[in-house]
Scaffold this motif. Structure first.
Motif, PDB file in Angstrom:
ATOM      1  N   ALA A 148     -33.173 -21.292  29.320  1.00 16.27           N
ATOM      2  CA  ALA A 148     -34.503 -21.590  28.843  1.00 16.27           C
ATOM      3  C   ALA A 148     -35.383 -20.621  29.023  1.00 16.27           C
ATOM      4  CB  ALA A 148     -34.602 -23.120  28.736  1.00 16.27           C
ATOM      5  N   ARG A 149     -35.716 -20.398  30.415  1.00 14.00           N
ATOM      6  CA  ARG A 149     -36.637 -19.672  30.950  1.00 14.00           C
ATOM      7  C   ARG A 149     -36.680 -18.374  30.687  1.00 14.00           C
ATOM      8  NH1 ARG A 149     -36.335 -23.586  36.057  1.00 14.00           N
ATOM      9  NH2 ARG A 149     -38.310 -24.777  35.591  1.00 14.00           N
ATOM     10  N   LYS A 150     -35.287 -17.805  30.791  1.00 10.16           N
ATOM     11  CA  LYS A 150     -35.077 -16.297  30.588  1.00 10.16           C
ATOM     12  C   LYS A 150     -34.959 -15.886  29.219  1.00 10.16           C
ATOM     13  CE  LYS A 150     -32.425 -12.177  32.481  1.00 10.16           C
ATOM     14  NZ  LYS A 150     -31.352 -12.049  32.929  1.00 10.16           N
ATOM     15  N   HIS A 151     -34.407 -16.745  28.550  1.00 11.47           N
ATOM     16  CA  HIS A 151     -33.930 -16.380  26.938  1.00 11.47           C
ATOM     17  C   HIS A 151     -34.384 -17.096  25.904  1.00 11.47           C
ATOM     18  CE1 HIS A 151     -31.220 -13.277  28.845  1.00 11.47           C
ATOM     19  NE2 HIS A 151     -30.603 -14.437  29.701  1.00 11.47           N
ATOM     20  N   GLY A 152     -34.957 -18.271  26.131  1.00 12.04           N
ATOM     21  CA  GLY A 152     -35.210 -19.398  25.204  1.00 12.04           C
ATOM     22  C   GLY A 152     -36.178 -19.396  24.318  1.00 12.04           C
ATOM     23  N   GLY A 153     -37.134 -18.286  24.447  1.00 10.51           N
ATOM     24  CA  GLY A 153     -38.276 -18.057  23.553  1.00 10.51           C
ATOM     25  C   GLY A 153     -38.991 -19.526  23.461  1.00 10.51           C
ATOM     26  N   ASP A 154     -38.963 -19.885  22.104  1.00  4.24           N
ATOM     27  CA  ASP A 154     -39.752 -21.436  21.862  1.00  4.24           C
ATOM     28  C   ASP A 154     -39.056 -22.433  22.618  1.00  4.24           C
ATOM     29  OD1 ASP A 154     -41.839 -20.127  20.416  1.00  4.24           O
ATOM     30  OD2 ASP A 154     -40.652 -20.545  18.361  1.00  4.24           O
ATOM     31  N   LEU A 155     -37.790 -22.266  23.068  1.00  4.63           N
ATOM     32  CA  LEU A 155     -37.018 -23.513  23.659  1.00  4.63           C
ATOM     33  C   LEU A 155     -37.443 -23.350  25.195  1.00  4.63           C
ATOM     34  CD1 LEU A 155     -33.598 -23.582  22.149  1.00  4.63           C
ATOM     35  CD2 LEU A 155     -35.664 -25.141  21.536  1.00  4.63           C
ATOM     36  N   GLY A 156     -38.142 -22.488  25.792  1.00  2.30           N
ATOM     37  CA  GLY A 156     -38.375 -22.168  27.100  1.00  2.30           C
ATOM     38  C   GLY A 156     -39.847 -22.743  27.477  1.00  2.30           C
ATOM     39  N   PRO A 157     -40.109 -22.897  28.612  1.00  2.85           N
ATOM     40  CA  PRO A 157     -41.516 -23.134  28.959  1.00  2.85           C
ATOM     41  C   PRO A 157     -42.450 -22.041  28.759  1.00  2.85           C
ATOM     42  CG  PRO A 157     -40.359 -22.603  31.022  1.00  2.85           C
ATOM     43  CD  PRO A 157     -39.355 -22.581  29.743  1.00  2.85           C
ATOM     44  N   ARG A 158     -43.765 -22.384  28.150  1.00  2.17           N
ATOM     45  CA  ARG A 158     -44.709 -21.544  28.073  1.00  2.17           C
ATOM     46  C   ARG A 158     -45.480 -20.913  29.440  1.00  2.17           C
ATOM     47  NH1 ARG A 158     -46.674 -25.183  23.870  1.00  2.17           N
ATOM     48  NH2 ARG A 158     -44.783 -25.562  23.087  1.00  2.17           N
ATOM     49  N   ASP A 159     -45.507 -22.030  30.385  1.00  2.87           N
ATOM     50  CA  ASP A 159     -46.305 -21.812  31.670  1.00  2.87           C
ATOM     51  C   ASP A 159     -45.733 -22.540  32.768  1.00  2.87           C
ATOM     52  OD1 ASP A 159     -47.454 -24.346  31.172  1.00  2.87           O
ATOM     53  OD2 ASP A 159     -48.908 -23.518  30.137  1.00  2.87           O
ATOM     54  N   ALA A 170     -47.036 -25.043  34.233  1.00  3.51           N
ATOM     55  CA  ALA A 170     -46.994 -26.617  34.189  1.00  3.51           C
ATOM     56  C   ALA A 170     -46.035 -26.926  33.050  1.00  3.51           C
ATOM     57  CB  ALA A 170     -48.477 -26.723  33.583  1.00  3.51           C
ATOM     58  N   GLU A 171     -45.641 -26.246  32.205  1.00  3.67           N
ATOM     59  CA  GLU A 171     -44.633 -26.860  31.252  1.00  3.67           C
ATOM     60  C   GLU A 171     -43.322 -26.940  31.731  1.00  3.67           C
ATOM     61  OE1 GLU A 171     -44.969 -26.611  26.725  1.00  3.67           O
ATOM     62  OE2 GLU A 171     -43.463 -24.931  26.963  1.00  3.67           O
ATOM     63  N   ALA A 172     -42.999 -25.655  32.697  1.00  7.74           N
ATOM     64  CA  ALA A 172     -41.712 -25.591  33.514  1.00  7.74           C
ATOM     65  C   ALA A 172     -41.561 -26.667  34.476  1.00  7.74           C
ATOM     66  CB  ALA A 172     -41.913 -24.365  34.423  1.00  7.74           C
ATOM     67  N   ALA A 173     -42.732 -27.067  35.117  1.00  5.03           N
ATOM     68  CA  ALA A 173     -42.652 -28.223  36.075  1.00  5.03           C
ATOM     69  C   ALA A 173     -42.466 -29.684  35.304  1.00  5.03           C
ATOM     70  CB  ALA A 173     -43.991 -28.540  36.873  1.00  5.03           C
ATOM     71  N   LEU A 174     -42.824 -29.647  33.967  1.00  9.74           N
ATOM     72  CA  LEU A 174     -42.641 -30.959  33.155  1.00  9.74           C
ATOM     73  C   LEU A 174     -41.245 -30.988  32.868  1.00  9.74           C
ATOM     74  CD1 LEU A 174     -45.816 -31.223  30.960  1.00  9.74           C
ATOM     75  CD2 LEU A 174     -45.213 -32.831  32.814  1.00  9.74           C
ATOM     76  N   ILE A 175     -40.691 -29.656  32.488  1.00 12.01           N
ATOM     77  CA  ILE A 175     -39.221 -29.732  32.244  1.00 12.01           C
ATOM     78  C   ILE A 175     -38.372 -30.095  33.457  1.00 12.01           C
ATOM     79  CG2 ILE A 175     -37.493 -28.160  31.565  1.00 12.01           C
ATOM     80  CD1 ILE A 175     -39.362 -26.473  29.953  1.00 12.01           C
ATOM     81  N   ASP A 176     -38.563 -29.715  34.599  1.00  9.10           N
ATOM     82  CA  ASP A 176     -37.757 -30.066  35.683  1.00  9.10           C
ATOM     83  C   ASP A 176     -38.143 -31.638  35.953  1.00  9.10           C
ATOM     84  OD1 ASP A 176     -37.409 -27.222  36.110  1.00  9.10           O
ATOM     85  OD2 ASP A 176     -38.812 -27.313  37.531  1.00  9.10           O
ATOM     86  N   ALA A 196     -35.872 -33.385  33.320  1.00 10.82           N
ATOM     87  CA  ALA A 196     -34.385 -33.046  33.509  1.00 10.82           C
ATOM     88  C   ALA A 196     -33.764 -33.765  34.853  1.00 10.82           C
ATOM     89  CB  ALA A 196     -34.136 -31.552  33.617  1.00 10.82           C
ATOM     90  N   LEU A 197     -34.670 -33.943  35.833  1.00 13.59           N
ATOM     91  CA  LEU A 197     -34.176 -34.539  37.006  1.00 13.59           C
ATOM     92  C   LEU A 197     -34.199 -36.076  37.038  1.00 13.59           C
ATOM     93  CD1 LEU A 197     -36.134 -32.207  39.591  1.00 13.59           C
ATOM     94  CD2 LEU A 197     -33.262 -32.455  39.356  1.00 13.59           C
ATOM     95  N   PHE A 198     -35.247 -36.795  36.057  1.00  9.68           N
ATOM     96  CA  PHE A 198     -35.342 -38.264  36.093  1.00  9.68           C
ATOM     97  C   PHE A 198     -34.076 -38.260  35.091  1.00  9.68           C
ATOM     98  CE2 PHE A 198     -36.491 -41.327  32.675  1.00  9.68           C
ATOM     99  CZ  PHE A 198     -36.548 -42.447  33.444  1.00  9.68           C
ATOM    100  N   ALA A 199     -33.710 -37.513  33.993  1.00 14.29           N
ATOM    101  CA  ALA A 199     -32.434 -37.990  33.167  1.00 14.29           C
ATOM    102  C   ALA A 199     -31.249 -37.818  34.196  1.00 14.29           C
ATOM    103  CB  ALA A 199     -32.456 -36.909  31.845  1.00 14.29           C
ATOM    104  N   ALA A 200     -30.838 -36.881  35.079  1.00  9.88           N
ATOM    105  CA  ALA A 200     -29.784 -36.808  35.686  1.00  9.88           C
ATOM    106  C   ALA A 200     -29.919 -37.743  36.790  1.00  9.88           C
ATOM    107  CB  ALA A 200     -29.798 -35.407  36.355  1.00  9.88           C
ATOM    108  N   THR A 201     -31.149 -38.369  37.519  1.00 11.58           N
ATOM    109  CA  THR A 201     -30.985 -39.268  38.493  1.00 11.58           C
ATOM    110  C   THR A 201     -31.162 -40.723  38.119  1.00 11.58           C
ATOM    111  OG1 THR A 201     -33.175 -38.577  39.216  1.00 11.58           O
ATOM    112  CG2 THR A 201     -31.472 -37.434  40.354  1.00 11.58           C
ATOM    113  N   GLY A 202     -32.192 -40.924  37.171  1.00 10.66           N
ATOM    114  CA  GLY A 202     -32.694 -42.014  36.957  1.00 10.66           C
ATOM    115  C   GLY A 202     -31.889 -42.732  35.653  1.00 10.66           C
ATOM    116  N   VAL A 203     -31.516 -42.052  34.655  1.00  8.00           N
ATOM    117  CA  VAL A 203     -31.115 -42.581  33.237  1.00  8.00           C
ATOM    118  C   VAL A 203     -29.346 -42.193  33.365  1.00  8.00           C
ATOM    119  CG1 VAL A 203     -31.071 -42.123  30.929  1.00  8.00           C
ATOM    120  CG2 VAL A 203     -33.285 -42.124  32.367  1.00  8.00           C
ATOM    121  N   GLU A 204     -29.127 -41.267  33.618  1.00  9.43           N
ATOM    122  CA  GLU A 204     -27.410 -40.951  33.506  1.00  9.43           C
ATOM    123  C   GLU A 204     -26.656 -41.901  33.955  1.00  9.43           C
ATOM    124  OE1 GLU A 204     -25.824 -37.217  34.842  1.00  9.43           O
ATOM    125  OE2 GLU A 204     -26.638 -36.523  32.765  1.00  9.43           O
TER     126      GLU A 204
END
Length: 117
Positions: free
Chosen positions: A84-95, A97-103, A106-114
């Motif tokens: 997403a960061r390297k090739h994602g265009g609109d699917l990647g983070p814009r800055d 802060a957005e990258a931190a929110l994605i992280d 993603a970690l919440f889903a993997a550790t808290g929900v899954e």
């Protein structure tokens, strides 16, 4: 050149979906989990997570594995975030802060929900 190792009935479905969504060209090498095979070490066994050829890519013997220009990643969330960061265009983070929110999510889903799901 991007190569993704794994099968859809695994965590490889995450990066496979994203690569398809982006429309990025890549090589998909089908590697099945050894636990799904009656004889993963048999001479005629399909490429699997205990095959020497795959262990040369990922000595941990887990799928997915992702290779791109010398970089090898072996965790599905790290792979999808990299794509997403390297090739994602609109699917990647814009800055950052957005990258931190994605992280975070993603970690919440993997550790808290899954696990409970």
């Amino acid at each position: 050149m991007i190569t993704l190792y794994g099968v859809y009935r695994s965590r490889a479905s995450r990066p496979l979906w994203l690569l398809g969504e982006i429309g990025l060209e890549f090589t998909h090498i089908q590697v099945i989990q050894a636990s799904r095979l009656a004889g993963p070490k048999a001479v005629d066994a399909p490429l699997n997570t205990t095959s020497p050829a795959f262990l040369a890519v990922n000595p941990q013997g887990q799928i997915p594995a992702y290779a791109e220009n010398g970089l090898v990643l072996t965790e599905s969330l790290a792979i999808t975030q990299h794509i997403a960061r390297k090739h994602g265009g609109d699917l990647g983070p814009r800055d950052l802060a957005e990258a931190a929110l994605i992280d975070q999510w993603a970690l919440f889903a993997a550790t808290g929900v899954e696990t409970p799901a």
